[in-house]
Design an enzyme around this catalytic site. Structure first.
Site, PDB file in Angstrom:
ATOM      1  N   ALA A   1       0.151 -40.077 -21.277  1.00 26.70           N
ATOM      2  CA  ALA A   1       1.532 -40.028 -21.768  1.00 26.70           C
ATOM      3  C   ALA A   1       1.568 -39.359 -23.141  1.00 26.70           C
ATOM      4  O   ALA A   1       0.617 -39.448 -23.909  1.00 26.70           O
ATOM      5  CB  ALA A   1       2.076 -41.442 -21.865  1.00 26.70           C
TER       6      ALA A   1
ATOM      7  N   GLY B   1      -2.162 -42.293 -18.281  1.00 27.92           N
ATOM      8  CA  GLY B   1      -1.167 -42.018 -17.245  1.00 27.92           C
ATOM      9  C   GLY B   1      -1.608 -40.940 -16.268  1.00 27.92           C
ATOM     10  O   GLY B   1      -1.226 -40.971 -15.089  1.00 27.92           O
TER      11      GLY B   1
ATOM     12  N   GLU C   1      -3.863 -42.665 -13.920  1.00 32.44           N
ATOM     13  CA  GLU C   1      -3.052 -43.572 -13.085  1.00 32.44           C
ATOM     14  C   GLU C   1      -2.329 -42.800 -11.982  1.00 32.44           C
ATOM     15  O   GLU C   1      -2.226 -43.271 -10.849  1.00 32.44           O
ATOM     16  CB  GLU C   1      -2.049 -44.344 -13.956  1.00 32.44           C
TER      17      GLU C   1
ATOM     18  N   GLU D   1      -6.138 -46.967 -23.055  1.00 38.28           N
ATOM     19  CA  GLU D   1      -4.994 -47.593 -23.726  1.00 38.28           C
ATOM     20  C   GLU D   1      -5.390 -48.732 -24.664  1.00 38.28           C
ATOM     21  O   GLU D   1      -4.715 -48.990 -25.663  1.00 38.28           O
ATOM     22  CB  GLU D   1      -3.988 -48.124 -22.686  1.00 38.28           C
TER      23      GLU D   1
END
Ligand code: NAI
Length: 783
Positions: A60, A102, A105, A125
């Site tokens: 992200a 992300g 993911e 993260e």
């Protein structure tokens, strides 16, 4: 943003958001549009998602994730992943570069994953005080099991393509053209049933053992977390992966909200941005001299003078960055030892070709052609001045001359040369090839160009360079002075060394002050105090009050210990055999090596290592400082002869050494100290508040230009717990400046002769006027 193309029946979506292909809300919207278009088109039977440019999406966009747009960004990310997961046409992710957060993911939500051999995946993260909040904690355990998922998510470690293949995270490694291969792979799976390809529909392989696994890992995670809440919260989210997928996702979302609104996440994000911001330096005395205006000299070759602990580590750092090095040492035996250390390190890092960049010598004239010299001889001003005088004559006039002194006066060293404008301090931390901090010190006459050169050098060799002014101990060691003094005064009043260590370690430091000095060698400080004439090699200077030096309170206990030969590890006195400890390690301690990301079990390492020295040598290769410190701490508690502590075989707990305790007891009696019980809170406050108070002096005097410079120094050089943001951030955002002032006032009233407890005028002023540390100094945006 997401380029759409078709190759027969295959639709290809290439994320294009340079430079890192991060996910912004716009990128995610474009991705959804592309997916919808592919789903609508009856001619499309499969979909490939890839990254354009250097990498697959690297997670992200942090500006959005850490700003007010966090919630919509996260929900968009979850929505895209759901879209991908439930798509009726097979989706293949083609991974190159770094699929982080992300990005990884998204790959986990897809039905197939291909990767090039150099690709890296990770869920980092936790380093920002968060968890993978778009299904990472739910899908990863469904592939690798709860145990491995805990390990990977709580460490945020990189997973290389080959390891990902072994773990089942990647279906195939592609040697040739990734996109071409992905398209043909997608074509080959068209029409196949997708149900077993949806990770969300799988069950966690070790679901029946989840409680057992969590229980077994909790202790290790707690110890490694050192007070950080994110790793344990990650475990809670992973635990929920045994629930039905939707319930697990809801739990993950709740826990993510909890973390995102925590002060620790804010602190860790501050650390992340501060690490970038220190590069945007400005001269504390003259704001016009800064990273934009000052031009560095190009450095291609460096002379290193002194091949001791620091010289060898500095040489490794420089060689690893591809620089040419001439290493000079006056002691042949020491030079040979350093060469062996350097060779071994570079061999382990499969970089033996870098050895060809190294020249070793005992002849100063070999330094005549280098662009820069870093001096790392003994910490003795007379010797350093002599070395600089020599270097001034031998090196070319434009060469920069830097000293690795831990605290001597850069101006005095510069005065020994005819080029003080080219003299500067470059303070590395031990082990110099591992620790990331480089404290760069400018003197009165250091030119802007020289400052820019050493700041650039930090970046070149992968360090975090912080520019500071010249004073005894500079920023880091100067602030450590009051902390150490207060720790010693606490001993006088009745606390045992291990109580001080425990309180500081509970706060989050990898080691308390006494275990730390045991490790570093107690003679370092002793030599410094001898040089400063605070003590002598035979005892206190004649006609000096035992507990005072130059009017200030002084605790002679460490000098007394040094006089007894208790110098710490290096004296070897009473060293336990390594053999004894082999069987004593009840838990596995893992060391990750940078070369290939492989993981070594310390227990196995010990079994193959003959001496502690060799083992420490091996540890020099570890690339994770926190882990290194942790491992060293574990080793110390097994093997080290110590200044203050005794370590029983089979135990990692530092035990009071009766000899030292008796000595402290006698000392208390002799000087009339009454033993009293002191709480952990008081220990932490007196040690850390006095350190932070010194930080205010440092800012007030312009030795550091910004509070974040101090924070970065402590985070990257002294093991200050990352989740608290650094000393200055912590005190402003968590404790509060007013509370700090009141506490210092209380303590200084109780101990009027502990000068470092007297609140700094800057602190008083800021509390009175409601000022803020963050507003002090310059920041990039203002330049
Ligand atoms: P060390 O004692 O391991 O090495 C010093 C080396 O310099 C020795 O090998 C010695 O033979 C050599 N040497 C002495 N005179 C010389 C000369 N005239 N020409 C060439 N070589 C000469 O010391 P260490 O620990 O490496 O420290 C070096 C410097 O780095 C000191 O100024 C120290 O304060 C500083 N420093 C040390 C740190 C540590 O943790 N050890 C951390 C940061 C800075």
């Amino acid at each position: 943003m997401a380029e759409y193309s078709t190759y027969g029946s295959v639709a290809v979506l290439q994320v294009n958001n340079p430079p890192l292909n991060t996910f912004t809300r716009h990128v995610l919207q474009a991705l959804v549009s592309g997916l919808e278009r592919a789903q609508r088109d009856p001619a499309v039977r499969s979909i490939v998602i890839a990254g354009k440019g250097p990498t697959f999406p690297a997670g992200a966009d942090l500006e959005e994730l850490l700003g007010t747009a966090a919630a919509p960004l996260l929900s968009n990310l979850r929505m895209v992943d759901k879209h991908v997961d439930t798509c009726q046409k097979p989706i293949v992710c083609a991974i190159h570069g770094t699929a982080l957060g992300g990005g990884f993911e998204l790959a986990l939500a897809s039905h197939y994953r291909l990767a090039v051999p150099s690709a890296t995946l990770s869920l980092p993260e936790v380093h920002l005080g968060m968890l993978p909040g778009a299904g990472g904690t739910q899908r990863l355990p469904r592939v690798v099991g709860v145990k491995s998922a805990i390990q990977l998510i709580t460490s945020g470690q990189d997973i290389k393509a080959q390891q990902a293949l072994t773990l089942g995270l990647v279906d195939k490694i592609v040697q040739g053209d990734l996109l071409k291969e992905a398209v043909s792979f997608a074509r080959s799976v068209e029409g196949r049933p997708l149900e077993d390809r949806r990770i969300s529909q799988r069950t966690v392989p070790d679901a029946d053992k989840v409680d057992e696994v969590v229980e077994a890992t909790r202790k290790t995670i707690l110890r490694k977390a050192r007070g950080a809440i994110a790793p344990l919260t990650c475990v809670q989210a992973i635990q929920a992966s045994v629930l039905p997928f939707a319930a697990g996702m809801a739990r993950e979302a709740d826990l993510m909200t909890y973390l995102m609104t925590s002060w620790q996440a804010a602190a860790q994000q501050y650390v992340f941005f501060s690490e970038r911001e220190v590069r945007q330096w400005s001269h504390p005395r003259d704001k016009h001299i800064n990273f934009r205006t000052a031009k560095p000299t190009v450095i291609k070759s460096v002379g290193v003078v002194g091949a001791g602990t620091m010289g060898a580590g500095i040489t490794i750092s420089l060689l690893q960055a591809g620089l040419k090095v001439v290493l000079l040492e006056v002691n042949k035996k020491q030079l040979d030892k350093a060469i062996a250390v350097i060779q071994k390190t570079l061999r382990q890092k499969s970089a033996s070709q870098k050895m060809s960049q190294l020249t070793t010598t005992m002849d100063y004239s070999q330094l005549s052609d280098v662009d820069m010299v870093i001096e790392a001889v003994f910490e003795n001003l007379r010797l350093k001045k002599e070395v600089f005088r020599k270097l001034d004559v031998i090196t070319k006039p434009q060469a920069v001359l830097a000293s690795n002194t831990s605290g001597l006066d850069i101006d005095k060293i510069a005065a020994a040369t005819k080029r003080p404008d080219k003299v500067v301090g470059t303070h590395f931390f031990s082990p110099a090839n591992v620790m990331r901090l480089l404290e760069n010190i400018y003197g009165k006459k250091t030119s802007a160009e020289t400052v820019a050169t050493v700041m650039q050098l930090a970046t070149t060799i992968g360090k975090v360079g912080v520019l500071v002014g010249n004073c005894a101990g500079f920023v880091g060691n100067r602030m450590l002075g009051p902390y150490r003094s207060e720790a010693l005064f606490l001993l006088e009043e009745g606390v045992d060394p291990q109580d001080v260590d425990r309180a500081i370690e509970e706060f989050g430091f990898p080691m308390g002050p006494f275990r730390m000095t045991d490790l570093a060698g107690n003679d370092i400080g002793w030599r410094r105090r001898i040089e400063a004439r605070l003590t002598t090699e035979h005892g206190p200077p004649p006609d000096t009050p035992a507990l005072y030096r130059r009017g200030d309170r002084y605790c002679p206990l460490p000098d007394m210990l040094c006089l007894q030969g208790r110098l710490g590890q290096k004296t070897g006195a009473g060293c336990m055999m390594l053999q004894e400890a082999k069987d004593d390690l009840t838990e596995n301690i893992y060391i990750r090596f940078r070369t290939d990301g492989s993981v070594f079990d310390l227990r196995r390492l010990l079994a193959h290592t003959k001496t502690l020295e060799e083992l420490i040598l091996d540890l020099l290769f570890a690339d994770d400082c926190a882990l290194l410190a942790h491992t060293e701490a574990a080793l110390m508690s097994h093997h080290a002869p110590s200044m203050c502590n005794r370590y029983d075989p089979g135990s990692r707990t530092a035990l009071p050494d009766p000899v030292v305790l008796q000595m402290i007891q006698d000392y208390r009696q002799e000087h009339g100290f009454k033993k009293r019980t002191i709480s952990s809170q008081e220990i932490v406050e007196r040690c850390l508040y006095s350190l932070i108070n010194e930080g205010f002096h440092v800012l007030d005097e312009g030795i550091a230009s910004r509070a974040l410079d101090i924070d970065v120094i402590y985070l990257f050089g002294y093991g200050w717990p990352r989740h608290t943001g650094g000393p200055m951030y912590y005190v402003e955002r968590v404790i509060g400046l007013e509370k700090l002032l009141r506490s210092l006032e209380t303590y200084s009233a109780r101990y009027p002769n502990h000068s470092h407890l007297q609140p700094s005028p800057l602190l008083r002023d800021m509390v009175a006027k409601g000022g803020s540390l963050a507003a002090l100094g310059t920041t990039d945006s203002k330049l």
